[in-house]
Design a protein around this motif. Structure first.
Motif, PDB file in Angstrom:
ATOM      1  N   UNK A  34       0.936  -1.145  -0.120  1.00  0.00           N
ATOM      2  CA  UNK A  34      -0.037   0.032  -0.017  1.00  0.00           C
ATOM      3  C   UNK A  34       0.770   1.205   0.015  1.00  0.00           C
ATOM      4  N   UNK A  35       0.312   2.357  -0.429  1.00  0.00           N
ATOM      5  CA  UNK A  35       0.771   3.701  -0.235  1.00  0.00           C
ATOM      6  C   UNK A  35      -0.199   4.441   0.150  1.00  0.00           C
ATOM      7  N   UNK A  36       0.331   5.344   1.131  1.00  0.00           N
ATOM      8  CA  UNK A  36      -0.556   6.352   1.949  1.00  0.00           C
ATOM      9  C   UNK A  36      -0.009   7.589   1.599  1.00  0.00           C
ATOM     10  N   UNK A  37      -0.780   8.716   1.699  1.00  0.00           N
ATOM     11  CA  UNK A  37      -0.110  10.180   1.757  1.00  0.00           C
ATOM     12  C   UNK A  37      -0.665  10.906   2.988  1.00  0.00           C
ATOM     13  N   UNK A  38       0.046  11.800   3.547  1.00  0.00           N
ATOM     14  CA  UNK A  38      -0.114  12.477   4.666  1.00  0.00           C
ATOM     15  C   UNK A  38       0.166  13.970   4.529  1.00  0.00           C
ATOM     16  N   UNK A  39      -1.161  14.722   4.173  1.00  0.00           N
ATOM     17  CA  UNK A  39      -0.870  15.986   4.164  1.00  0.00           C
ATOM     18  C   UNK A  39      -0.708  16.931   5.551  1.00  0.00           C
ATOM     19  N   UNK A  40      -0.019  18.042   5.464  1.00  0.00           N
ATOM     20  CA  UNK A  40       0.130  18.675   6.844  1.00  0.00           C
ATOM     21  C   UNK A  40      -1.111  18.756   7.765  1.00  0.00           C
ATOM     22  N   UNK A  41      -0.923  18.081   8.981  1.00  0.00           N
ATOM     23  CA  UNK A  41      -1.896  18.338   9.913  1.00  0.00           C
ATOM     24  C   UNK A  41      -3.142  17.496   9.619  1.00  0.00           C
ATOM     25  N   UNK A  42      -2.852  16.618   8.849  1.00  0.00           N
ATOM     26  CA  UNK A  42      -4.154  15.541   8.640  1.00  0.00           C
ATOM     27  C   UNK A  42      -3.881  14.241   8.877  1.00  0.00           C
ATOM     28  N   UNK A  43      -4.796  13.435   8.915  1.00  0.00           N
ATOM     29  CA  UNK A  43      -4.419  11.846   9.007  1.00  0.00           C
ATOM     30  C   UNK A  43      -4.024  11.345   7.508  1.00  0.00           C
ATOM     31  N   UNK A  44      -3.762  10.247   7.528  1.00  0.00           N
ATOM     32  CA  UNK A  44      -3.323   9.273   6.197  1.00  0.00           C
ATOM     33  C   UNK A  44      -4.247   9.106   5.381  1.00  0.00           C
ATOM     34  N   UNK A  45      -4.090   9.364   4.208  1.00  0.00           N
ATOM     35  CA  UNK A  45      -5.074   8.871   2.985  1.00  0.00           C
ATOM     36  C   UNK A  45      -4.587   7.903   2.220  1.00  0.00           C
ATOM     37  N   UNK A  46      -5.351   6.911   2.045  1.00  0.00           N
ATOM     38  CA  UNK A  46      -5.121   5.895   1.030  1.00  0.00           C
ATOM     39  C   UNK A  46      -4.893   6.487  -0.485  1.00  0.00           C
ATOM     40  N   UNK A  47      -3.872   5.923  -1.262  1.00  0.00           N
ATOM     41  CA  UNK A  47      -3.437   6.258  -2.561  1.00  0.00           C
ATOM     42  C   UNK A  47      -3.732   5.110  -3.409  1.00  0.00           C
ATOM     43  N   UNK A  48      -3.026   3.809  -3.103  1.00  0.00           N
ATOM     44  CA  UNK A  48      -3.301   2.773  -3.930  1.00  0.00           C
ATOM     45  C   UNK A  48      -2.767   1.513  -3.000  1.00  0.00           C
ATOM     46  N   UNK A  49      -3.025   0.457  -3.710  1.00  0.00           N
ATOM     47  CA  UNK A  49      -2.663  -1.134  -3.331  1.00  0.00           C
ATOM     48  C   UNK A  49      -2.208  -1.960  -4.435  1.00  0.00           C
ATOM     49  N   UNK A  50      -1.432  -2.867  -3.957  1.00  0.00           N
ATOM     50  CA  UNK A  50      -1.061  -4.241  -4.843  1.00  0.00           C
ATOM     51  C   UNK A  50      -1.450  -4.999  -4.135  1.00  0.00           C
ATOM     52  N   UNK A  84       1.328  20.875  -4.991  1.00  0.00           N
ATOM     53  CA  UNK A  84       0.374  20.481  -4.253  1.00  0.00           C
ATOM     54  C   UNK A  84       0.535  19.156  -3.581  1.00  0.00           C
ATOM     55  N   UNK A  85       1.515  18.369  -4.442  1.00  0.00           N
ATOM     56  CA  UNK A  85       2.088  16.979  -3.915  1.00  0.00           C
ATOM     57  C   UNK A  85       2.944  16.960  -2.761  1.00  0.00           C
ATOM     58  N   UNK A  86       3.400  17.830  -2.378  1.00  0.00           N
ATOM     59  CA  UNK A  86       4.315  18.055  -1.072  1.00  0.00           C
ATOM     60  C   UNK A  86       3.765  17.564  -0.023  1.00  0.00           C
ATOM     61  N   UNK A  87       4.063  16.544   0.680  1.00  0.00           N
ATOM     62  CA  UNK A  87       3.550  15.689   1.670  1.00  0.00           C
ATOM     63  C   UNK A  87       4.303  14.723   1.902  1.00  0.00           C
ATOM     64  N   UNK A  88       4.026  14.106   3.153  1.00  0.00           N
ATOM     65  CA  UNK A  88       4.595  12.840   3.420  1.00  0.00           C
ATOM     66  C   UNK A  88       4.052  11.502   3.076  1.00  0.00           C
ATOM     67  N   UNK A  89       4.836  10.802   2.540  1.00  0.00           N
ATOM     68  CA  UNK A  89       4.357   9.426   2.052  1.00  0.00           C
ATOM     69  C   UNK A  89       4.681   8.320   2.556  1.00  0.00           C
ATOM     70  N   UNK A  90       3.811   7.210   2.882  1.00  0.00           N
ATOM     71  CA  UNK A  90       4.142   6.095   3.445  1.00  0.00           C
ATOM     72  C   UNK A  90       3.883   5.052   2.834  1.00  0.00           C
ATOM     73  N   UNK A  91       4.949   3.930   2.734  1.00  0.00           N
ATOM     74  CA  UNK A  91       4.728   2.521   2.037  1.00  0.00           C
ATOM     75  C   UNK A  91       4.115   1.763   3.293  1.00  0.00           C
ATOM     76  N   UNK A  92       3.328   0.740   3.025  1.00  0.00           N
ATOM     77  CA  UNK A  92       2.748  -0.158   4.024  1.00  0.00           C
ATOM     78  C   UNK A  92       2.685  -1.465   3.414  1.00  0.00           C
TER      79      UNK A  92
END
Lengths: 115, 110
Positions: A34-50, A84-92
């Motif tokens: 999975x990949x998730x994205x976190x914009x400033x002062x927000x929770x994580x949002x799902x981007x995509x999955x394999x 606007x893609x500036x953010x924190x990206x998490x792999x899971x």
């Protein structure tokens, strides 16, 4: 245990240039990634999955990720980055050995898109 | 649907105080999770629940407790706050592959 690694702390890219955020995985069995994205002062949002199927997975906001079994990688990509893609990206990865839909997250990559 | 709501948004505690972080979801999903996020460390799972009345420890449960009396609510309790519990706390819920996160609670323990 199932785990993912995000080797870079920060990725800087000029607006309009291709964006790549790297992720490698270590699992026993088939990986659910999975990949998730976190914009400033927000929770994580799902981007995509394999799960299975095509190695190129398309997700939200123009992002895609390429699953590479031989390199045990699942890099996130976008052909043309926006400020606007500036953010924190998490792999899971789904941590089946611990059961019950648990996810193991990487440490995250800060992406900075420079205007 | 509001998804996952968390209260409060911010809180400052003194060492030894207790508090409850509230989490409510309106999606009627069975799975719920509590994570803490520390800079450069990613997200660590504190506790999770697979349904009302069922909870289990995650990676970092020490110093925390949870309960799940209803499908909707999954409160996280800190009994004796310590500076090491300064963090941002996220509640999440999910029904399958994806997890949906709340906006977070920023907690500082002084």
């Amino acid at each position: 245990a199932q785990s993912v690694a995000q080797p870079e702390d920060q990725v800087n890219v000029a607006e309009g240039n291709p964006l790549t955020v790297k992720c490698t995985y270590s699992v026993s069995g088939n990986p659910y990634l999975f990949w998730y994205v976190q914009y400033p002062n927000r929770g994580l949002q799902f981007l995509l999955k394999y799960i299975t199927g095509d190695n190129l997975v398309k997700g939200s906001y123009g992002f895609e990720a390429e699953f590479n079994k031989s390199q045990t990688s699942f890099h996130l990509k976008k052909p043309s980055a926006l400020v606007s893609d500036s953010a924190l990206y998490f792999c899971a990865v789904r941590d089946y050995r611990r059961g019950n839909n648990r996810l193991a997250f990487g440490k995250g990559n800060q992406v900075v898109v420079i205007p | 649907n509001a998804g996952v709501t968390q209260t409060p948004k911010f809180r400052i505690l003194k060492i030894g105080q207790s508090m409850t972080l509230q989490c409510t979801q309106d999606m009627n999903h069975n799975y719920m999770y509590w994570y803490r996020q520390d800079p450069g460390m990613g997200l660590k799972l504190i506790y999770y629940s697979v349904g009302a009345g069922i909870t289990d420890k995650g990676e970092v449960p020490n110093g925390y407790n949870v309960s799940r009396s209803t499908t909707e609510d999954f409160p996280l309790r800190l009994e004796l706050a310590a500076p090491s519990q300064t963090s941002v706390y996220f509640c999440a819920e999910g029904a399958g592959d994806e997890q949906f996160f709340g906006p977070g609670t920023r907690l500082t323990v002084l």
